[in-house]
Write a protein that holds these residues in place. Structure first.
Motif, PDB file in Angstrom:
ATOM      1  N   ALA A 103       0.833  -1.205   0.000  1.00 43.59           N
ATOM      2  CA  ALA A 103       0.000   0.000   0.000  1.00 43.59           C
ATOM      3  C   ALA A 103       0.867   1.254   0.000  1.00 43.59           C
ATOM      4  O   ALA A 103       0.541   2.243  -0.674  1.00 43.59           O
ATOM      5  CB  ALA A 103      -0.928  -0.011   1.210  1.00 43.59           C
ATOM      6  N   ILE A 104       1.979   1.201   0.706  1.00 39.78           N
ATOM      7  CA  ILE A 104       2.885   2.345   0.723  1.00 39.78           C
ATOM      8  C   ILE A 104       3.473   2.579  -0.672  1.00 39.78           C
ATOM      9  O   ILE A 104       3.566   3.715  -1.136  1.00 39.78           O
ATOM     10  CB  ILE A 104       3.986   2.135   1.779  1.00 39.78           C
ATOM     11  CG1 ILE A 104       3.375   2.132   3.183  1.00 39.78           C
ATOM     12  CG2 ILE A 104       5.077   3.186   1.667  1.00 39.78           C
ATOM     13  CD1 ILE A 104       4.323   1.714   4.279  1.00 39.78           C
ATOM     14  N   LEU A 105       3.829   1.493  -1.373  1.00 41.76           N
ATOM     15  CA  LEU A 105       4.343   1.630  -2.741  1.00 41.76           C
ATOM     16  C   LEU A 105       3.298   2.231  -3.672  1.00 41.76           C
ATOM     17  O   LEU A 105       3.613   3.081  -4.516  1.00 41.76           O
ATOM     18  CB  LEU A 105       4.805   0.267  -3.276  1.00 41.76           C
ATOM     19  CG  LEU A 105       6.054  -0.334  -2.647  1.00 41.76           C
ATOM     20  CD1 LEU A 105       6.330  -1.704  -3.231  1.00 41.76           C
ATOM     21  CD2 LEU A 105       7.240   0.585  -2.842  1.00 41.76           C
ATOM     22  N   ILE A 106       2.047   1.796  -3.528  1.00 43.06           N
ATOM     23  CA  ILE A 106       0.965   2.330  -4.369  1.00 43.06           C
ATOM     24  C   ILE A 106       0.772   3.816  -4.104  1.00 43.06           C
ATOM     25  O   ILE A 106       0.644   4.619  -5.046  1.00 43.06           O
ATOM     26  CB  ILE A 106      -0.340   1.538  -4.126  1.00 43.06           C
ATOM     27  CG1 ILE A 106      -0.183   0.112  -4.663  1.00 43.06           C
ATOM     28  CG2 ILE A 106      -1.524   2.234  -4.773  1.00 43.06           C
ATOM     29  CD1 ILE A 106      -1.296  -0.823  -4.259  1.00 43.06           C
ATOM     30  N   ILE A 107       0.774   4.223  -2.853  1.00 42.93           N
ATOM     31  CA  ILE A 107       0.592   5.637  -2.509  1.00 42.93           C
ATOM     32  C   ILE A 107       1.735   6.486  -3.061  1.00 42.93           C
ATOM     33  O   ILE A 107       1.504   7.556  -3.639  1.00 42.93           O
ATOM     34  CB  ILE A 107       0.453   5.807  -0.983  1.00 42.93           C
ATOM     35  CG1 ILE A 107      -0.863   5.178  -0.512  1.00 42.93           C
ATOM     36  CG2 ILE A 107       0.556   7.263  -0.566  1.00 42.93           C
ATOM     37  CD1 ILE A 107      -0.979   5.058   0.995  1.00 42.93           C
ATOM     38  N   ILE A 108       2.959   5.998  -2.924  1.00 47.21           N
ATOM     39  CA  ILE A 108       4.106   6.742  -3.462  1.00 47.21           C
ATOM     40  C   ILE A 108       4.012   6.834  -4.980  1.00 47.21           C
ATOM     41  O   ILE A 108       4.266   7.887  -5.576  1.00 47.21           O
ATOM     42  CB  ILE A 108       5.432   6.098  -3.009  1.00 47.21           C
ATOM     43  CG1 ILE A 108       5.608   6.272  -1.499  1.00 47.21           C
ATOM     44  CG2 ILE A 108       6.619   6.706  -3.754  1.00 47.21           C
ATOM     45  CD1 ILE A 108       6.786   5.507  -0.922  1.00 47.21           C
ATOM     46  N   GLY A 109       3.625   5.741  -5.645  1.00 47.06           N
ATOM     47  CA  GLY A 109       3.472   5.753  -7.094  1.00 47.06           C
ATOM     48  C   GLY A 109       2.403   6.732  -7.544  1.00 47.06           C
ATOM     49  O   GLY A 109       2.594   7.473  -8.524  1.00 47.06           O
ATOM     50  N   LEU A 110       1.264   6.753  -6.864  1.00 42.90           N
ATOM     51  CA  LEU A 110       0.203   7.707  -7.196  1.00 42.90           C
ATOM     52  C   LEU A 110       0.669   9.141  -6.986  1.00 42.90           C
ATOM     53  O   LEU A 110       0.349  10.029  -7.785  1.00 42.90           O
ATOM     54  CB  LEU A 110      -1.055   7.419  -6.370  1.00 42.90           C
ATOM     55  CG  LEU A 110      -1.811   6.143  -6.739  1.00 42.90           C
ATOM     56  CD1 LEU A 110      -2.900   5.864  -5.711  1.00 42.90           C
ATOM     57  CD2 LEU A 110      -2.395   6.263  -8.142  1.00 42.90           C
ATOM     58  N   PHE A 111       1.431   9.361  -5.923  1.00 38.44           N
ATOM     59  CA  PHE A 111       1.947  10.704  -5.681  1.00 38.44           C
ATOM     60  C   PHE A 111       2.891  11.129  -6.797  1.00 38.44           C
ATOM     61  O   PHE A 111       2.858  12.273  -7.249  1.00 38.44           O
ATOM     62  CB  PHE A 111       2.652  10.754  -4.327  1.00 38.44           C
ATOM     63  CG  PHE A 111       3.307  12.077  -4.044  1.00 38.44           C
ATOM     64  CD1 PHE A 111       2.534  13.168  -3.693  1.00 38.44           C
ATOM     65  CD2 PHE A 111       4.678  12.230  -4.136  1.00 38.44           C
ATOM     66  CE1 PHE A 111       3.127  14.391  -3.430  1.00 38.44           C
ATOM     67  CE2 PHE A 111       5.272  13.446  -3.880  1.00 38.44           C
ATOM     68  CZ  PHE A 111       4.494  14.535  -3.516  1.00 38.44           C
ATOM     69  N   LEU A 112       3.738  10.203  -7.256  1.00 39.23           N
ATOM     70  CA  LEU A 112       4.667  10.542  -8.331  1.00 39.23           C
ATOM     71  C   LEU A 112       3.932  10.842  -9.637  1.00 39.23           C
ATOM     72  O   LEU A 112       4.346  11.723 -10.399  1.00 39.23           O
ATOM     73  CB  LEU A 112       5.673   9.405  -8.536  1.00 39.23           C
ATOM     74  CG  LEU A 112       6.717   9.235  -7.430  1.00 39.23           C
ATOM     75  CD1 LEU A 112       7.551   7.990  -7.692  1.00 39.23           C
ATOM     76  CD2 LEU A 112       7.604  10.464  -7.338  1.00 39.23           C
ATOM     77  N   ILE A 113       2.855  10.122  -9.900  1.00 41.35           N
ATOM     78  CA  ILE A 113       2.122  10.322 -11.152  1.00 41.35           C
ATOM     79  C   ILE A 113       1.247  11.572 -11.082  1.00 41.35           C
ATOM     80  O   ILE A 113       1.262  12.409 -11.985  1.00 41.35           O
ATOM     81  CB  ILE A 113       1.260   9.089 -11.471  1.00 41.35           C
ATOM     82  CG1 ILE A 113       2.162   7.903 -11.796  1.00 41.35           C
ATOM     83  CG2 ILE A 113       0.323   9.378 -12.644  1.00 41.35           C
ATOM     84  CD1 ILE A 113       1.428   6.596 -11.918  1.00 41.35           C
TER      85      ILE A 113
END
Length: 166
Positions: free
Chosen positions: A145-155
């Protein structure tokens, strides 16, 4: 150089006297408490080596083992005083020790930005593992979930107005 010889000479004489008195039974078995102090003295020696050289950037490498040994000596003193009963919780401080030594190198060695990367990685991992040890839930089970949140933030986060460079 003479000051360095005197300092190290006094340290060696002190250690020799301490261990002699201990072997003759004049002082009790203090080894459990004293060995971390030896690491602390070695740490101070590295720091003195740097600062007595005039604090030159070329000598800043002395601060890495000095900083590591400083943090570890404090950790080992705590562990010896508590009979190592907290060692399952305090192990992230090994990561903090390396981060601290590298931070001293960064601080006194020219503040190269690239050195901040391992400092932040080690410190961040240490904080994550320390928090995990302090709480009953396993924070690392949430890493996807942390990886998904970071990825969404980057996009979708901060870089949207810079998309014209693509």
């Amino acid at each position: 150089m003479k000051n360095g010889k005197v300092f190290y000479g006094v340290c060696l004489i002190g250690l020799g006297l301490f261990f002699s008195l201990q072997s003759f039974g004049i002082i009790g078995n203090l080894w459990n408490v004293s060995w971390p102090i030896i690491l602390l003295f070695v740490s101070v020696g590295f720091h003195l080596g740097f600062f007595l050289s005039g604090g030159k950037k070329q000598q800043a490498g002395l601060l890495v083992p000095g900083g590591i040994l400083f943090v570890l000596s404090l950790l080992f003193m705590f562990e010896e005083m508590t009979n190592w009963s907290f060692s399952g919780f305090t192990w992230p401080f090994y990561l903090f020790a390396v981060a601290f030594g590298l931070f001293e190198l960064w601080l006194f060695g020219g503040k190269e930005v690239g050195l901040l990367i391992p400092i932040f990685i080690l410190s961040g991992l240490g904080v994550v593992f320390l928090i995990q040890n302090l709480f009953t839930f396993n924070i690392l089970s949430f890493w996807p979930a942390i990886l998904i949140i970071i990825g969404l933030f980057l996009i979708f986060g901060r870089g949207r107005h810079h998309s014209k460079n693509l």
